[in-house]
Design a protein around this motif. Structure first.
Motif, PDB file in Angstrom:
ATOM      1  N   HIS A  32     -19.670   0.258   3.260  1.00  0.00           N
ATOM      2  CA  HIS A  32     -20.056  -0.855   4.122  1.00  0.00           C
ATOM      3  C   HIS A  32     -19.312  -2.114   3.711  1.00  0.00           C
ATOM      4  N   TYR A  33     -18.801  -2.842   4.704  1.00  0.00           N
ATOM      5  CA  TYR A  33     -18.190  -4.157   4.511  1.00  0.00           C
ATOM      6  C   TYR A  33     -18.703  -5.069   5.629  1.00  0.00           C
ATOM      7  N   SER A  34     -18.413  -6.333   5.493  1.00  0.00           N
ATOM      8  CA  SER A  34     -18.715  -7.277   6.563  1.00  0.00           C
ATOM      9  C   SER A  34     -17.639  -8.354   6.575  1.00  0.00           C
ATOM     10  N   VAL A  35     -17.406  -8.910   7.783  1.00  0.00           N
ATOM     11  CA  VAL A  35     -16.379  -9.928   7.938  1.00  0.00           C
ATOM     12  C   VAL A  35     -16.782 -10.819   9.123  1.00  0.00           C
ATOM     13  N   ARG A  36     -16.466 -12.078   9.002  1.00  0.00           N
ATOM     14  CA  ARG A  36     -16.776 -13.006  10.081  1.00  0.00           C
ATOM     15  C   ARG A  36     -15.753 -12.838  11.203  1.00  0.00           C
ATOM     16  N   GLU A  37     -16.255 -12.975  12.441  1.00  0.00           N
ATOM     17  CA  GLU A  37     -15.316 -12.892  13.561  1.00  0.00           C
ATOM     18  C   GLU A  37     -14.393 -14.105  13.547  1.00  0.00           C
ATOM     19  N   GLU A  38     -13.307 -13.970  14.312  1.00  0.00           N
ATOM     20  CA  GLU A  38     -12.285 -15.004  14.419  1.00  0.00           C
ATOM     21  C   GLU A  38     -11.577 -15.271  13.095  1.00  0.00           C
ATOM     22  N   THR A  39     -11.746 -14.337  12.104  1.00  0.00           N
ATOM     23  CA  THR A  39     -11.036 -14.504  10.839  1.00  0.00           C
ATOM     24  C   THR A  39      -9.542 -14.313  11.071  1.00  0.00           C
ATOM     25  N   ASP A  40      -8.716 -15.053  10.315  1.00  0.00           N
ATOM     26  CA  ASP A  40      -7.267 -14.987  10.499  1.00  0.00           C
ATOM     27  C   ASP A  40      -6.747 -13.579  10.208  1.00  0.00           C
ATOM     28  N   LYS A  41      -5.638 -13.262  10.837  1.00  0.00           N
ATOM     29  CA  LYS A  41      -4.979 -11.968  10.610  1.00  0.00           C
ATOM     30  C   LYS A  41      -4.555 -11.848   9.149  1.00  0.00           C
ATOM     31  N   GLY A  42      -4.849 -10.680   8.552  1.00  0.00           N
ATOM     32  CA  GLY A  42      -4.492 -10.427   7.158  1.00  0.00           C
ATOM     33  C   GLY A  42      -5.572 -10.836   6.182  1.00  0.00           C
ATOM     34  N   SER A  43      -6.726 -11.235   6.688  1.00  0.00           N
ATOM     35  CA  SER A  43      -7.820 -11.644   5.793  1.00  0.00           C
ATOM     36  C   SER A  43      -8.409 -10.434   5.082  1.00  0.00           C
ATOM     37  N   PHE A  44      -8.841 -10.667   3.869  1.00  0.00           N
ATOM     38  CA  PHE A  44      -9.420  -9.604   3.041  1.00  0.00           C
ATOM     39  C   PHE A  44     -10.795  -9.191   3.575  1.00  0.00           C
ATOM     40  N   VAL A  45     -11.007  -7.851   3.663  1.00  0.00           N
ATOM     41  CA  VAL A  45     -12.286  -7.321   4.102  1.00  0.00           C
ATOM     42  C   VAL A  45     -12.968  -6.555   2.971  1.00  0.00           C
ATOM     43  N   GLY A  46     -12.238  -5.686   2.288  1.00  0.00           N
ATOM     44  CA  GLY A  46     -12.804  -4.893   1.201  1.00  0.00           C
ATOM     45  C   GLY A  46     -11.715  -4.179   0.435  1.00  0.00           C
ATOM     46  N   ASN A  47     -12.018  -3.782  -0.799  1.00  0.00           N
ATOM     47  CA  ASN A  47     -11.048  -3.091  -1.650  1.00  0.00           C
ATOM     48  C   ASN A  47     -11.266  -1.580  -1.503  1.00  0.00           C
ATOM     49  N   ILE A  48     -10.480  -0.960  -0.614  1.00  0.00           N
ATOM     50  CA  ILE A  48     -10.615   0.484  -0.353  1.00  0.00           C
ATOM     51  C   ILE A  48     -10.179   1.291  -1.573  1.00  0.00           C
ATOM     52  N   ALA A  49      -9.088   0.898  -2.196  1.00  0.00           N
ATOM     53  CA  ALA A  49      -8.591   1.652  -3.355  1.00  0.00           C
ATOM     54  C   ALA A  49      -9.642   1.725  -4.446  1.00  0.00           C
ATOM     55  N   GLN A  50     -10.285   0.591  -4.731  1.00  0.00           N
ATOM     56  CA  GLN A  50     -11.301   0.567  -5.787  1.00  0.00           C
ATOM     57  C   GLN A  50     -12.507   1.418  -5.416  1.00  0.00           C
ATOM     58  N   ASP A  51     -12.921   1.336  -4.140  1.00  0.00           N
ATOM     59  CA  ASP A  51     -14.112   2.080  -3.727  1.00  0.00           C
ATOM     60  C   ASP A  51     -13.857   3.572  -3.651  1.00  0.00           C
ATOM     61  N   LEU A  52     -12.592   3.969  -3.496  1.00  0.00           N
ATOM     62  CA  LEU A  52     -12.249   5.399  -3.507  1.00  0.00           C
ATOM     63  C   LEU A  52     -11.888   5.896  -4.899  1.00  0.00           C
ATOM     64  N   GLY A  53     -11.862   4.997  -5.845  1.00  0.00           N
ATOM     65  CA  GLY A  53     -11.518   5.390  -7.208  1.00  0.00           C
ATOM     66  C   GLY A  53     -10.039   5.666  -7.377  1.00  0.00           C
ATOM     67  N   LEU A  54      -9.178   4.957  -6.625  1.00  0.00           N
ATOM     68  CA  LEU A  54      -7.746   5.190  -6.672  1.00  0.00           C
ATOM     69  C   LEU A  54      -7.030   3.899  -7.028  1.00  0.00           C
ATOM     70  N   GLU A  55      -5.836   4.066  -7.561  1.00  0.00           N
ATOM     71  CA  GLU A  55      -4.966   2.922  -7.781  1.00  0.00           C
ATOM     72  C   GLU A  55      -4.208   2.636  -6.479  1.00  0.00           C
ATOM     73  N   PRO A  56      -3.818   1.384  -6.218  1.00  0.00           N
ATOM     74  CA  PRO A  56      -3.120   1.066  -4.953  1.00  0.00           C
ATOM     75  C   PRO A  56      -1.899   1.939  -4.690  1.00  0.00           C
ATOM     76  N   PRO A  57      -1.031   2.249  -5.693  1.00  0.00           N
ATOM     77  CA  PRO A  57       0.130   3.112  -5.366  1.00  0.00           C
ATOM     78  C   PRO A  57      -0.274   4.506  -4.919  1.00  0.00           C
ATOM     79  N   GLU A  58      -1.477   4.956  -5.294  1.00  0.00           N
ATOM     80  CA  GLU A  58      -1.886   6.308  -4.925  1.00  0.00           C
ATOM     81  C   GLU A  58      -2.253   6.438  -3.448  1.00  0.00           C
ATOM     82  N   LEU A  59      -2.464   5.299  -2.785  1.00  0.00           N
ATOM     83  CA  LEU A  59      -2.836   5.378  -1.366  1.00  0.00           C
ATOM     84  C   LEU A  59      -1.734   6.040  -0.549  1.00  0.00           C
ATOM     85  N   ALA A  60      -0.479   5.625  -0.782  1.00  0.00           N
ATOM     86  CA  ALA A  60       0.634   6.234  -0.028  1.00  0.00           C
ATOM     87  C   ALA A  60       0.899   7.654  -0.492  1.00  0.00           C
ATOM     88  N   GLU A  61       0.771   7.905  -1.805  1.00  0.00           N
ATOM     89  CA  GLU A  61       1.036   9.249  -2.322  1.00  0.00           C
ATOM     90  C   GLU A  61       0.041  10.261  -1.764  1.00  0.00           C
TER      91      GLU A  61
END
Length: 812
Positions: A32-61
Motif C-alpha cells: 500500500h502507498y498513497s500520493v496526493r493528486e496533482e503531484t508533479d511528474k517524477g514524484s516519489f510514491v514508494g520504494n518498491i526495491a526495498q519492499d521487495l527485498g531487492l537492490e535497485p540494480p536487481e530490478l532490471a536483472e
C-alpha cells in the motif's frame, strides 16, 4: 489561483513521505502507498526495491515491471528502485465522486514469475471549485405568493470529495428573499429560495440575485450563478406529483427507446395555470444523453443502451411546471440490473514461445490474468485447457494463472503445440473467451541416425569405369537442425590386404558410394563394407549398417583352347586317322576353358570349315572330333579342319583352332605325304626334289623289309585299344559339364602317343609300345607340356643324311 501544494513546507513534505513509507506492508500479499493528486511528474510514491527485498540494480536483472489492465500513471525508476508518478494524476478523472480513490496494479518479477499486488491511494486536494450548470437561471413567482413560499434553485456540483467538496451556499443580500439549504438522502445540498416579504409586480417585476456555492477547502473555492426572479400574476395552486419519489429496476440490455416509467403530477387550476410541462431539473449531460422525458406525458424512455459496468444507477429530478410558473419536483431513481453481457477477458502478462524438449515438468510457459466486467456470478470465471495436452494450469494471486508443463515433452512426437485457454463465466447463459498460445518445442539431440534397413546388398558388373556410382544408403534422423544433419563415412577395413578405401568411397553428404577402381570378377568377387551415419549434434550420435557388394561376371574372357596346343617350334601338329576307321571314330578331342562363370563360361564347339565337307563332325558340347562316314580311298591323306569354341555370353566370344588330320593305313603313305604337308619354300629347286625321290625310294625298301613287323604292331595296337575301351567304358556316364570351361574345370583327357623313329643310318623303323594316359590336364600343365604335333623336319643337308619322323596319335 495559488497552488495549494506550494503552501506546504519542506518539513511537512518530509513528514508526508515518511508517512507514505509506513503504509507499505512488505510482509503481506498487498503493498500500500498513497500520493496526493496533482503531484508533479517524477514524484516519489514508494520504494518498491526495498519492499521487495531487492537492490535497485536487481530490478532490471530480474525483469521487474508493472503489469496492469489500464493506464496506472505510475512507473518504476530503475536507478533508485522507487515508484514514481509518470504524469499528472487527476483523482476526479480516476475515481469521480468515490470517497476513497485506490489505483490497483501488479508488480511482476519476470524471472520468478511472481506477482505482487500494489494499491496506491490518491489523496484528494481542493482543485475543483463548485460549479453551477447554468450561469443564469430564471425563476417565476406569483405576486400573491404568501411569505414562506419556497422556490427551487439550481444546485452546484463539486468534483472534490470530503471537506474539499461543496459545503454551503450564500445568497446576495435583498429585501424579499432568503436562502435555505437542505441535504438530500444522497448527501447533495439543495438550495431553496424562501419568500420573506410579499411581492408587488407593479413596483418591482424582476429581482436579480447572486447565488454562491462554497466548498470547505483551504483556500475556499466558490462558484456563482445569477438568479433572475420574474414576478407573475397570481396562480393560486401549484402542481403536485402523485409520489415524491419514483423507482424502477431495469436490465442493462433493454432495447433503446424502451419506456421505463411515467411520472404524473396534477394541478387543480384551469387554463394555462393548470397545464403542466415536465422537464429534468438541473440534469447532467449524461442524464439528458441517456434518457428522454416527454414534456407533455411525463414518460421517461432510454435514448441509448445502458451499461451496468459503466453506471449501476441513475438519480434524476423531474419538475412539473404549470402555465403560471408554479412547479413541483419529484425524484426518479433508475437502478440498472446486471446482465451477463461481458465475456471474460484474458490478458497475457508473460509468455515463453519456445521450450526445450528436455525441460522438467513444472516449467512455466505463460503467465496471464483473467477479468470479467460483470458482477456477482456473472463475473466469476473458470479457466481451463484441453486435457489431452501435457500442460496444466495453476492459479496464482489476483486472478493470475500459470501455464506449466505437466510431463516430459518429445519434439519428435509433437514439435509444436497450439494451446487453447478457455475462460468461462458462471452467468446464465454462460459466456466464454478462448485464447490461443503457440508453443514450439526446441530440439535436443536425443535420436541417432537410423538406416531404413538392417543391412544392404548390391552388385556391380566387373570392368566398371572408375568413379561410377554403385549404391546409395540413406539414414534419417527425427531430430531437427544440426542434430539432423547426417554425415556418412566408411569404417576402415582391408580386403585381401588392401584397404577398403582404395576400392570404394562414399559421399559424406549424400551417402552415394563410388567405385575407385575397375573390379575384376576373376580377382575379387565380393566386398563387405560398414557404413557409419553420424549427426552433427552435441554430442554427435551415430549408427552403422553393413553393405555387401557383389561383383558380377561379364563376358570379358575369350575361351582358351588347352588341347591340342599349337606348336612352338615351327612344326605342324597332326592327328592320325586310319583309313579303316568306322563312322563315329574318335579322331581327337578339343578341350577348352573359359575364366568367366555361369553362361559366360558355357562352351559350344562347331566345325567352321573342312577340306572335305561331310567327312568329320564335332560334338557340340564335348568337342570330340569324329568321323562322320567311312573313309574312302579317294579321300586325301591330309585333312584340314577349322574348329570354333564359343561361349554363351552377351556378346559371345570365341576362339578357333586348325587341326590337320593325316589319313593313312601304312607308314609309307604317311611319309609320302609328309612333303606335301610343308613344301619347301623353293619349289623350283630340282636338286632337292631328286634327293627327296631317293629318300622315298630308300624308305619304301625299308618298309617292305619290315612289313611283317608292321603287321605285328598293328595287331598289338588293336589288342591294346580293345583293352583301353574296356577300361574307359566307365567314362560314358560322365556329364558333359565336366568338360565345359567353368571355374576349376579339369579337362579329362585320354592321350595316346605313338612314336615312330626312322633313321637313315640304321634303316630301322621303330614302333614303341603305345602310351595310354588317362589325365586330368589343368591349364598350367597344358601350358608347360610339349606340343602334340608331327615334326616334319626334312633336312636337305646331305651331310646329316637322316630323317626322323614322330607321329603322335591322341584320342580324348
Amino acid at each position: 489561483m495559488e497552488d495549494p501544494l506550494r503552501r506546504w513546507s519542506c518539513r511537512e513534505l518530509l513528514l508526508l513521505f515518511a508517512l507514505l513509507g509506513t503504509l507499505c506492508e512488505p510482509g503481506s500479499g498487498q503493498i500500500h502507498y498513497s500520493v496526493r493528486e496533482e503531484t508533479d511528474k517524477g514524484s516519489f510514491v514508494g520504494n518498491i526495491a526495498q519492499d521487495l527485498g531487492l537492490e535497485p540494480p536487481e530490478l532490471a536483472e530480474r525483469g521487474v515491471r508493472i503489469v496492469s489492465r489500464g493506464r496506472t500513471q505510475l512507473s518504476l525508476n530503475p536507478r533508485s528502485g522507487s515508484l514514481i508518478t509518470a504524469g499528472r494524476i487527476d483523482r476526479e478523472e480516476l475515481c469521480a465522486q468515490s470517497a476513497r480513490c485506490l489505483v490497483s496494479f501488479n508488480i511482476l518479477v519476470e524471472n520468478k514469475m511472481k506477482i505482487y499486488g500494489v494499491e496506491v491511494e490518491i489523496i484528494d486536494i481542493n482543485d475543483n471549485p463548485p460549479r453551477f450548470r447554468d450561469e443564469e437561471l430564471k425563476v417565476k413567482v406569483n405576486e400573491n405568493a404568501p411569505a414562506g413560499t419556497r422556490l427551487m434553485l439550481p444546485f452546484a456540483r463539486d468534483a472534490d470529495v470530503g471537506v474539499n467538496s461543496l459545503q454551503t451556499y450564500q445568497l446576495s443580500s435583498n429585501l424579499h428573499f432568503s436562502l435555505d439549504v437542505k441535504s438530500g438522502t444522497d448527501g447533495q445540498k439543495y438550495p431553496e429560495l424562501v419568500l420573506e416579504r410579499l411581492l408587488d409586480r407593479e413596483k418591482e417585476a424582476v429581482h436579480d440575485l447572486l447565488l454562491t456555492a462554497l466548498d470547505g477547502g483551504d483556500p475556499v473555492l466558490s462558484g456563482t450563478t445569477r438568479i433572475r426572479v420574474m414576478v407573475l400574476d397570481a396562480n393560486d395552486n401549484a402542481p403536485q406529483f402523485t409520489r415524491p419519489e419514483y423507482r424502477v429496476n431495469i436490465p442493462e440490455n433493454i432495447p433503446v427507446g424502451t419506456r421505463l416509467l411515467t411520472v404524473t403530477a396534477t394541478d387543480p387550476d384551469e387554463g394555462m395555470n393548470g397545464k403542466l410541462t415536465y422537464s429534468f431539473r438541473n440534469e447532467e449531460d449524461k442524464i439528458s444523453e441517456t434518457f428522454h422525458l416527454d414534456s407533455n406525458l411525463g414518460e421517461i424512455s432510454t435514448r441509448q443502451s445502458l451499461d451496468y459496468e459503466e453506471s449501476r444507477f441513475y438519480l434524476m429530478e423531474v419538475v412539473a411546471q404549470d402555465g403560471g410558473a408554479l412547479l413541483a419536483s419529484a425524484k426518479v431513481l433508475v437502478t440498472v440490473q446486471d446482465v451477463n453481457d461481458n465475456a471474460p477477458e484474458l490478458l497475457l502478462t508473460s509468455l515463453t514461445s519456445t521450450v526445450s524438449e528436455d525441460c522438467l515438468p513444472g516449467t512455466v510457459i505463460a503467465l496471464f490474468s483473467v477479468h470479467d466486467g460483470d458482477s456477482g456470478e456473472n463475473g466469476e470465471t473458470e479457466c481451463s485447457i484441453s486435457r489431452n495436452l501435457p500442460f496444466k494450469l495453476e492459479k496464482s494471486v489476483d486472478n493470475y494463472y500459470h501455464l506449466l508443463t505437466a510431463m516430459a515433452l518429445d519434439r519428435e512426437e509433437t514439435s509444436d503445440y497450439n494451446i487453447t485457454v478457455t475462460v468461462m463465466d458462471r452467468g446464465t447463459p454462460s459466456l466464454s473467451t478462448e485464447n490461443h498460445i503457440s508453443l514450439k518445442v526446441a530440439d535436443v539431440n536425443d535420436n541417432p541416425p537410423a538406416f531404413s534397413r538392417a543391412s544392404y546388398s548390391t552388385s556391380i558388373p566387373e570392368n566398371n569405369p572408375r568413379g561410377v556410382s554403385i549404391f546409395s544408403v540413406t539414414a534419417s534422423d527425427p531430430d531437427s537442425g544440426s542434430n539432423a544433419q547426417i554425415t556418412y563415412s566408411l569404417m576402415e577395413d582391408a580386403s585381401q590386404g588392401v584397404p577398403l578405401s582404395s576400392y570404394v568411397s562414399i559421399n559424406s553428404d549424400t551417402g552415394v558410394l563410388y567405385a575407385l577402381r575397375s573390379f575384376d570378377y576373376e580377382q575379387l568377387r565380393d566386398l563387405q563394407l560398414w557404413v557409419t551415419a553420424s549427426d552433427s549434434g552435441t554430442p554427435p550420435l551415430s549408427s552403422n549398417v553393413s553393405l555387401s557388394l557383389f561383383v558380377l561376371d561379364q563376358n570379358d574372357n575369350v575361351p582358351e583352347i588347352l588341347y591340342p596346343t599349337l606348336p612352338i617350334d615351327g612344326s605342324t601338329g597332326v592327328e592320325l586317322a586310319p583309313r579303316s576307321a568306322e563312322p563315329g571314330y574318335l579322331v581327337t578331342k578339343v578341350v577348352a576353358v573359359d575364366k568367366d562363370s555361369g553362361q559366360n563360361a558355357w562352351l559350344s564347339y562347331r566345325l567352321l570349315k573342312a577340306s572335305e565337307p561331310g567327312l568329320f563332325m564335332v560334338g557340340l558340347h564335348t568337342g570330340e572330333v569324329r568321323t562322320a562316314r567311312a573313309l574312302l580311298d579317294r579321300d586325301a591323306l591330309k585333312q584340314s579342319l577349322l574348329l570354333s569354341v564359343q561361349d554363351h555370353g552377351q556378346p559371345p566370344l570365341s576362339a578357333t583352332i586348325t587341326l590337320t588330320v593325316a589319313i593313312a593305313d601304312s607308314i609309307p603313305d604317311v611319309l609320302t605325304d609328309l612333303g606335301r604337308l610343308k613344301p619347301s619354300a623353293d619349289q623350283d629347286d630340282s636338286g632337292l626334289t631328286l634327293y627327296l625321290v631317293v629318300a622315298v625310294a630308300v624308305v619304301s625298301c625299308v618298309f617292305l623289309a619290315f612289313v611283317i613287323v608292321l603287321l605285328a604292331l598293328r595287331l598289338r595296337r588293336w589288342h591294346s585299344s580293345r583293352l583301353l575301351q574296356a577300361a574307359g567304358s566307365h567314362l560314358t556316364g560322365v556329364p558333359t559339364s565336366h568338360f565345359m570351361g567353368v571355374d576349376g574345370v579339369r579337362a579329362f583327357l585320354q592321350t595316346y602317343s605313338h612314336e615312330v623313329s626312322l633313321t637313315a643310318d640304321s634303316r630301322n623303323l621303330i614302333f614303341p609300345q603305345p602310351n595310354y594316359a588317362d589325365t586330368l590336364i589343368s591349364q598350367e600343365s597344358c601350358e608347360k607340356s610339349e606340343p602334340l604335333m608331327i615334326s616334319d623336319k626334312i633336312n636337305s643337308n646331305e651331310e646329316q643324311g637322316n630323317v626322323q619322323v614322330s607321329f603322335f596319335f591322341q584320342s580324348g
